[in-house]
Design an enzyme around this catalytic site. Structure first.
Site, PDB file in Angstrom:
ATOM      1  N   SER A   3      66.481 106.981 -66.759  1.00  0.00           N
ATOM      2  CA  SER A   3      65.735 107.214 -67.666  1.00  0.00           C
ATOM      3  C   SER A   3      64.471 108.021 -67.374  1.00  0.00           C
ATOM      4  O   SER A   3      63.704 107.604 -66.530  1.00  0.00           O
ATOM      5  CB  SER A   3      65.483 105.978 -68.426  1.00  0.00           C
ATOM      6  OG  SER A   3      64.998 106.209 -69.632  1.00  0.00           O
ATOM      7  N   HIS A  21      62.837 114.372 -72.658  1.00  0.00           N
ATOM      8  CA  HIS A  21      63.393 112.921 -72.238  1.00  0.00           C
ATOM      9  C   HIS A  21      64.772 113.020 -71.838  1.00  0.00           C
ATOM     10  O   HIS A  21      65.410 114.131 -72.397  1.00  0.00           O
ATOM     11  CB  HIS A  21      63.336 111.903 -73.389  1.00  0.00           C
ATOM     12  CG  HIS A  21      64.367 110.806 -73.609  1.00  0.00           C
ATOM     13  ND1 HIS A  21      65.434 110.932 -74.376  1.00  0.00           N
ATOM     14  CD2 HIS A  21      64.167 109.584 -73.015  1.00  0.00           C
ATOM     15  CE1 HIS A  21      66.237 109.805 -74.234  1.00  0.00           C
ATOM     16  NE2 HIS A  21      65.326 109.109 -73.434  1.00  0.00           N
ATOM     17  N   ASN A  63      68.193 110.462 -70.313  1.00  0.00           N
ATOM     18  CA  ASN A  63      68.781 109.142 -70.007  1.00  0.00           C
ATOM     19  C   ASN A  63      70.135 109.245 -69.663  1.00  0.00           C
ATOM     20  O   ASN A  63      70.757 109.815 -70.667  1.00  0.00           O
ATOM     21  CB  ASN A  63      68.316 108.141 -71.150  1.00  0.00           C
ATOM     22  CG  ASN A  63      68.986 106.863 -71.036  1.00  0.00           C
ATOM     23  OD1 ASN A  63      69.913 106.380 -71.836  1.00  0.00           O
ATOM     24  ND2 ASN A  63      68.934 106.171 -70.108  1.00  0.00           N
ATOM     25  N   ARG A  81      73.463 106.457 -68.565  1.00  0.00           N
ATOM     26  CA  ARG A  81      73.628 105.221 -68.256  1.00  0.00           C
ATOM     27  C   ARG A  81      75.162 104.683 -68.072  1.00  0.00           C
ATOM     28  O   ARG A  81      75.861 105.419 -68.903  1.00  0.00           O
ATOM     29  CB  ARG A  81      72.771 104.293 -69.529  1.00  0.00           C
ATOM     30  CG  ARG A  81      73.322 104.576 -70.875  1.00  0.00           C
ATOM     31  CD  ARG A  81      72.466 104.007 -71.850  1.00  0.00           C
ATOM     32  NE  ARG A  81      72.770 104.460 -73.128  1.00  0.00           N
ATOM     33  CZ  ARG A  81      72.572 105.830 -73.841  1.00  0.00           C
ATOM     34  NH1 ARG A  81      72.013 106.381 -73.290  1.00  0.00           N
ATOM     35  NH2 ARG A  81      73.058 106.146 -75.100  1.00  0.00           N
ATOM     36  N   GLY A  83      62.734  88.806 -69.502  1.00  0.00           N
ATOM     37  CA  GLY A  83      62.628  88.973 -68.210  1.00  0.00           C
ATOM     38  C   GLY A  83      63.052  90.608 -67.776  1.00  0.00           C
ATOM     39  O   GLY A  83      62.817  91.088 -66.426  1.00  0.00           O
ATOM     40  N   GLU A 105      56.582  97.335 -68.303  1.00  0.00           N
ATOM     41  CA  GLU A 105      55.856  98.716 -67.762  1.00  0.00           C
ATOM     42  C   GLU A 105      56.817  99.734 -67.741  1.00  0.00           C
ATOM     43  O   GLU A 105      56.469 101.013 -67.829  1.00  0.00           O
ATOM     44  CB  GLU A 105      55.091  98.277 -66.579  1.00  0.00           C
ATOM     45  CG  GLU A 105      53.918  97.624 -67.051  1.00  0.00           C
ATOM     46  CD  GLU A 105      52.679  98.286 -67.803  1.00  0.00           C
ATOM     47  OE1 GLU A 105      52.638  99.353 -67.910  1.00  0.00           O
ATOM     48  OE2 GLU A 105      51.877  97.582 -68.668  1.00  0.00           O
ATOM     49  N   SER A 106      58.029  99.208 -67.261  1.00  0.00           N
ATOM     50  CA  SER A 106      59.019 100.309 -67.057  1.00  0.00           C
ATOM     51  C   SER A 106      59.663 100.685 -68.350  1.00  0.00           C
ATOM     52  O   SER A 106      59.838 102.104 -68.640  1.00  0.00           O
ATOM     53  CB  SER A 106      60.107  99.841 -66.370  1.00  0.00           C
ATOM     54  OG  SER A 106      59.709  99.585 -64.943  1.00  0.00           O
TER      55      SER A 106
END
Lengths: 351, 351
Positions: A116, A130, A132, A134, A305, A309-310
């Site tokens: 990403s 952007h 991404n 997945r 969890g 920050e990512s």
């Protein structure tokens, strides 16, 4: 270019009681794509990406995050690979079912890997981009028969968010993506995924698009011209996954050809304070979309969890909100807004 | 101070087929509070609020928004009164029921009025403040008997968000609010509402509070030491509403005493670039809370025909996100974070 980033991946790919045919290749593809993109961006910028390898608490996978901040060309850019496994949160199962996913059972074990990225250049004439890609696996269990079934799918896409609209940039970006789709000999994939992108990146509370779009797809289990057999053989399932992998790899590999020429021709254009101010206002809209509407961000923020920050690496360095700001009549800023309110086709489609 | 704002309210208070005893007084209280707060802030700043009066499309009420932007003391401040009526969205009914509200039926007519404000000062030593007081009426209809019942409640509160922590400011803010609560001779209201505030303004994905809190309350249908009768008379219902109104008015009137002394002693403190940078990072957290978690903002963004600029008036002029920013060990910035992660009591409570 020298860089603090590393080719070594310090966390082990997870051992799960299930694994589809090409999972290892898919995971490798994600890390390779990250390497290639970071190398290219780093070369253009002259600065290097800072790398963090991280693991989820309680051994549910991890990731390799790379960020270039306060660069020469890039104000803030993040490229992140993650490899996550665990048990799907009930809310995620509900959402997947709601969009028609054929999964069943409770406490479903899942695996997901993806790359990403968001690149915010300094220059207001250079668009934010952007991308991404997945890949999901979910192990379902029929509550009656107890039969297990491994369901997998790909998702992905890339989209462009200009602060100033250059038609040639939007046309270039879209035509590269169309070519990447068309290479697979499939009718209408570009057209359908372009439309999906316009719908997905829609800031409904503003009644405007985030940018000039690109492509977006999800729940990809086969290319559209193949029809999945009810009782496919192991070999058929393998081929089906290979077809999807090749398609996603093809689109992923086209990303740099789609974006880099645009970045190169805009990065050194002169700009003034007012244009920078407009860029920050548009950054504000980017923040609004990501925090209020983006499914991936919401999924991440709600997953215990997860590495905040990512996830929030996608937010711009600086964003601004001015009450009731309206661009001048006939200005370039107004022209952008008009296109965002009425998404247009940038290349001819087949259908 | 001269101001572009107006005492005249151009939209008429709505005619609805229902109306509780003190609705007119409550509405007046909201506008009066807006006037008083804007006058005081405007005097301190030297600049004036820009006023917009607006109506909802399809005649569902309207509002009076006032914004002071790029002021001398205030970077951005908005004080908004709205008077809205219509039919409750199903999602809102569901949410109200989920938190235990005794409402029944479908397509429920509602009325809500409230004043809402956020003040972001320029100086990083001066804290951001938020306050909101609101009054809801919902006309329920028993699906079996067809009996109508008018349910109403108050909600509100105010909370402080410093970028640099001055304990004396937090203590002052909380003690004024405690006094305002205690005036009503009620045990434990401040303590309960202080706790509620800490819980409500919690940025769960960051595991930290938005600020040093204040008070927050909702679903207020009577003061806690009174017990509502099953079949209360019209006069009893009227007195009950008067008690709540007096309490909310008392807290609302205490707002300026709680905030202005703090603003006055911080607004001219010297500051440097690093402190301003930290302020913008904290503004980023403010944006995260408001867009991801705040119930009022989410309700507004999801309500068709709502005025987006009045809802997002709460966002700061400029916010910033730096990847993995961490304050220096032993710094003032770190001390703030420690308190935000472990909300503390600022004045002694009774319980």
């Amino acid at each position: 270019p020298s860089s603090s980033s590393s080719r070594e991946i310090q966390f082990r790919s997870p051992d799960t009681p299930f694994k589809s045919h090409y999972r290892d290749d898919i995971e490798t593809m994600m890390f390779d794509l990250q390497d290639k993109i970071c190398d290219t961006i780093s070369e253009i910028d002259g600065g290097s990406f800072h790398e963090d390898q991280w693991q989820r608490p309680n051994d549910g996978g991890g990731g390799r995050s790379r960020v270039l901040q306060h660069g020469n060309v890039i104000e803030k850019g993040g490229v992140n690979v993650s490899v996550i496994h665990g048990t799907l949160p009930a809310s995620a199962v509900k959402q997947m079912k709601a969009r028609g996913k054929d999964i069943f059972g409770e406490d479903l074990p899942f695996y997901v890997t993806g790359v990403s990225l968001v690149i915010h250049p300094r220059n207001p004439h250079a668009p934010t981009v952007h991308a991404n890609f997945r890949f999901f696996e979910v192990l379902c269990k029929d509550p009656k028969t107890g039969d297990e079934k491994l369901v997998w799918w790909f998702g992905g896409g890339t989209d462009l968010t200009p602060h100033y609209l250059y038609d040639e940039d939007a046309r270039h970006f879209h035509s590269v993506l169309k070519n990447a789709c068309d290479k697979f000999g499939e009718q209408g994939m570009y057209g359908a995924y372009k439309k999906w992108c316009d719908e997905y990146f829609w800031i409904s509370h503003r009644n405007e698009a985030r940018g000039v779009g690109g492509i977006f797809f999800d729940d990809l289990e086969d290319l559209p011209s193949y029809s999945q057999e009810k009782n496919e053989s192991n070999e058929e399932a393998k081929q089906r996954q290979k077809r999807c992998l090749d398609f996603v790899k093809g689109v992923g590999d086209s990303f740099l050809s789609a974006y880099i020429p645009i970045l190169s021709r805009r990065k050194n254009m002169p700009y003034n304070f007012d244009q920078q101010r407009w860029q920050k206002l548009r950054h504000g809209r980017y923040v609004e979309f990501n925090l209020v509407h983006d499914r991936g961000t919401k999924f991440g923020l709600a997953t215990p969890g997860s590495r905040i920050e990512s996830i929030l690496m996608s937010l711009p360095l600086t964003a601004s909100w001015e009450y009731c700001h309206e661009p001048d009549r006939g200005s370039e800023e107004e022209r952008l807004l008009q296109v965002l309110k009425n998404p247009k086709d940038w290349v001819e489609t087949d259908h």
